[in-house]
Design a protein around this motif. Structure first.
Motif, PDB file in Angstrom:
ATOM      1  N   PRO A 234     115.630  86.978 -66.091  1.00 42.59           N
ATOM      2  CA  PRO A 234     116.266  86.763 -65.022  1.00 42.59           C
ATOM      3  C   PRO A 234     117.909  86.983 -64.981  1.00 42.59           C
ATOM      4  CG  PRO A 234     114.707  85.112 -64.992  1.00 42.59           C
ATOM      5  CD  PRO A 234     114.552  85.952 -66.161  1.00 42.59           C
ATOM      6  N   ASP A 237     119.220  90.150 -65.886  1.00 46.03           N
ATOM      7  CA  ASP A 237     119.308  90.902 -64.754  1.00 46.03           C
ATOM      8  C   ASP A 237     120.459  90.929 -63.883  1.00 46.03           C
ATOM      9  OD1 ASP A 237     115.536  90.930 -64.177  1.00 46.03           O
ATOM     10  OD2 ASP A 237     116.921  91.854 -65.422  1.00 46.03           O
ATOM     11  N   ARG A 238     120.728  89.192 -63.814  1.00 42.88           N
ATOM     12  CA  ARG A 238     121.993  89.085 -62.932  1.00 42.88           C
ATOM     13  C   ARG A 238     123.066  89.205 -63.587  1.00 42.88           C
ATOM     14  NH1 ARG A 238     125.463  86.615 -60.849  1.00 42.88           N
ATOM     15  NH2 ARG A 238     125.882  84.527 -60.235  1.00 42.88           N
ATOM     16  N   THR A 242     121.143  95.274 -70.102  1.00 34.77           N
ATOM     17  CA  THR A 242     119.849  95.624 -70.522  1.00 34.77           C
ATOM     18  C   THR A 242     119.470  94.989 -71.967  1.00 34.77           C
ATOM     19  OG1 THR A 242     120.164  97.932 -69.860  1.00 34.77           O
ATOM     20  CG2 THR A 242     118.064  97.602 -70.924  1.00 34.77           C
TER      21      THR A 242
END
Lengths: 306, 104, 301
Positions: A234, A237-238, A242
């Motif tokens: 996460p 993602d934040r 990648t």
């Protein structure tokens, strides 16, 4: 006290999840294992000063320069806290330094990778310190008192490091295309080595059982590696980066992320001394130690005269 | 203490160990925080400030050579011990690290 | 697993806030009145602050180069502390200069990373790389003892912001001076080898010392604030004499052979760093220091 009484006191302390302290009787195997674990942890902190320390003079803002200098300074401090804990077990820091320089004791293999870009400073803070924290928080409950106490102090300081690293990456990812590319390239280089920081898979770690029984280790390598992946995805993602693993995906049934196979050949090669920077790291430590001998001797000579 | 042999052939004495005790601004007494190496007490004090305080003002620091500390013996916790003192940390010469300890 | 999520455990705020002063805020002068007192020339004040800043910035860089090369781990934390302190002083002084004279071109980072060597005002004394530990402590002793006297005198100067900055610097510099002095003494009165090396280290830095006590146009342009560096020579000499005596070292003799008539060995020949005349060492240093920032001129960090 008889040997069996000593032994049962030790077992009892472990069973009640209390701390073993320096003056307590302990099995030889426990003492040796603790010395090695603590020493290698200490060596990692000291060697770890180098890959990041290389960027202090080139940090692109004065605030970042101050943060990095303070971080590297903290790492020296962490090394010293840990050597200090190891010394309570009857070894001297000098002996341990010899072990490091001669290659008889190791340090975390992550530091055998180079840091070719400034983004590596942020990624080391995020991923490497993140993995270290995953390893270290459980060690705050290590059965050996001095080690547990050193770990509490270290974990607190390391949390700053990780936050600062992540914050730098957030800033860069909101910046220019070149900054974003630099971050992604760095993540591509450091992701798999970060997973390797948790050590070989449980199936290839025969000593885990004994270490867990002694309270030296609180979780297995694979457990900690899984936890790290679950926490980090996460965050990636934040950031908008990648992670370089096409097999990485959430598994609803397991309640964890599935991830791809680690290249254990690479791990073994790097641990075995063939990483890109193994020689450079140890050589620098050895040079500082040997070239500084005359200074240390002078201090002792002065002290003995006054 | 074991002497490590330096390149020039003379045996060098490593810096002795000092224990560090701090009393923080809100503290009531000094607490043991760890140890460090120094050639003399003044150096030990400087190092203790650098290592444990980042020069936070108002912190009181004591440094004591480890060899000067006498500790009680834990085996005798249940008994009254007036004289069973011993040095707190063993001399490194009592202990050697073998090569064959497995990796964690 | 019953273990704490490491992030939860570590999210607890640190109450003593002792970690790395200078890293937790963006604007060190938030809430401070930066107005320049009447009668002071803002450009001259800015230039003077810049000179003091540059001394600290450049010298901090030279000390940073010692990280992972110190003779003992405890000394690593010590040298990092000193480098951090000087960096902090540089930042405050750069910010004061930028606020006093916006035409200088921006904030602390603009000044640090985007000026060419020809616009730096540091003394040449801080430009070379240290040649060994003895030379390093010799230079640190001279620099800190000198800067301490300057800052002590500046605590009462006509600019309240500069006065506040220098007041804060005094206790840091006293610590740096004491650290260096202790090492000069240990090496001077340690082994035969260390005595020789300390003597040589001192001899290597001594010729550059004269520049530090020579007033330049930068000081002359700010008569009500700037300290005449020559005026602190006496206090500096007293400190040095006392340290050298304890170290069983003689004050180095500046070579007088080859000097033209009328020149004394204690006066620097030629232009000063304060006149923006620098050695090649500064160019090399700045090329490295500014490399990442200049490679990404539009980036925020």
């Amino acid at each position: 006290m008889t040997e069996t009484t000593q032994e049962s006191r030790f077992e009892d302390t472990i069973a009640r999840d209390r701390r073993i302290e320096p003056r307590d009787a302990m099995p030889d195997g426990y003492r040796k294992t603790m010395v090695r674990q603590i020493a290698q942890h200490a060596h990692s902190e000291i060697i770890g000063m180098q890959p990041e320390g290389n960027w202090i003079t080139r940090a692109p803002s004065l605030r970042r320069k101050a943060i990095l200098l303070a971080k590297v300074q903290d790492e020296a401090g962490h090394g010293m806290y840990l050597y200090s804990a190891a010394e309570t077990l009857g070894v001297s820091r000098d002996e341990l330094t010899e072990m490091l320089i001669s290659g008889r004791q190791k340090y975390s293999s992550i530091f055998n990778y180079p840091t070719p870009s400034y983004a590596d400073v942020g990624v080391i803070g995020w991923l490497v310190d993140g993995a270290a924290i995953c390893n270290q928080v459980p060690l705050c409950r290590s059965s050996y008192g001095p080690y547990a106490r050193a770990m509490i102090r270290i974990c607190k300081e390391e949390s700053f490091h990780q936050r600062q690293g992540y914050e730098l990456l957030l800033t860069m990812m909101r910046g220019t295309p070149e900054q974003r590319a630099m971050v992604q390239a760095s993540v591509d280089r450091f992701w798999w080595p970060s997973l390797m920081m948790f050590g070989p898979p449980d199936a290839e770690s025969p000593n885990t059982a004994q270490s867990m029984a002694w309270g030296v280790k609180r979780h297995t390598n694979d457990e900690l590696r899984q936890r790290f992946v679950d926490m980090t995805v996460p965050q990636a993602d934040r950031l908008g980066v990648t992670l370089p693993d096409p097999d990485l995906r959430w598994n609803e049934e397991r309640g964890h992320h599935d991830f791809g196979a680690v290249d254990w050949d690479e791990f073994r090669a790097v641990v075995g001394g063939k990483g890109p920077c193994n020689v450079e790291r140890v050589t620098r430590r050895k040079a500082a130690h040997e070239e500084g001998a005359w200074v240390r001797e002078a201090a002792m000579a002065y002290a003995s005269k006054h | 203490m074991p002497a490590s042999t330096e390149g020039d052939g003379t045996a060098a004495t490593p810096w002795p160990l000092f224990e560090v005790f701090l009393r923080g601004k809100r503290g009531l007494n000094h607490v043991h925080v760890g140890s460090l190496h120094a050639a003399d007490p003044q150096m030990a004090l400087h190092h203790a400030r650098d290592l444990y305080c980042r020069r936070n003002e108002g912190v009181s620091i004591w440094v004591v050579p480890s060899a000067a500390i006498t500790a009680s013996s834990p085996e005798e916790k249940d008994e009254f011990f007036a004289s069973a003192g011993d040095k707190v940390y063993r001399h490194p010469t009592f202990y050697k690290i073998p090569d064959d300890v497995p990796h964690m | 697993m019953d273990d704490d999520n490491p992030y939860d455990l570590l999210a607890a705020a640190d109450e003593d806030g002792r970690w790395a002063f200078g890293t937790g805020f963006a604007d060190p002068f938030a809430g401070v009145d930066m107005a320049i007192p009447d009668g002071l020339d803002p450009a001259a004040l800015a230039r003077y602050c810049l000179a003091l800043a540059d001394d600290a910035l450049i010298y901090s860089h030279r000390l940073q180069e010692w990280v992972t090369h110190m003779p003992e781990l405890e000394e690593e934390t010590a040298i990092a502390n000193i480098a951090l302190d000087l960096l902090g002083q540089a930042r405050l002084l750069l910010s004061r200069a930028a606020a006093a004279d916006p035409s200088l071109g921006g904030d602390e980072d603009a000044l640090a990373f985007f000026r060419p060597p020809t616009l730096f005002l540091n003394a040449r004394f801080v430009e070379p790389t240290d040649r060994g530990f003895a030379a390093m402590v010799a230079r640190l002793l001279v620099f800190s003892a000198w800067r301490l006297e300057l800052c002590a005198a500046l605590r009462d100067c006509g600019d309240p912001v500069l006065a506040a900055i220098t007041a804060r610097s005094v206790s840091e510099l006293a610590y740096h001076r004491d650290y260096a002095a202790a090492w000069v003494v240990r090496l001077g009165d340690g082994t035969e080898l260390s005595h020789t090396r300390m003597r040589d280290g001192l001899a290597a830095v001594w010729p550059g010392t004269a520049e530090l006590f020579t007033a330049s146009a930068v000081e002359r342009a700010l008569p009500s604030v700037a300290v005449d560096p020559g005026a602190v020579r006496g206090a500096f000499d007293a400190v040095l004499d006392s340290v050298l005596a304890a170290a069983t070292l003689d004050r180095p003799v500046a070579p007088s052979a080859g000097l033209s008539a009328g020149l004394s060995a204690d006066q620097p020949a030629g232009p000063l760093g304060r006149d923006a005349s620098h050695t090649a060492d500064l160019t090399t240093l700045l090329t490295e220091m500014q490399s990442v920032a200049r490679a990404h001129p539009d980036a925020t960090w």
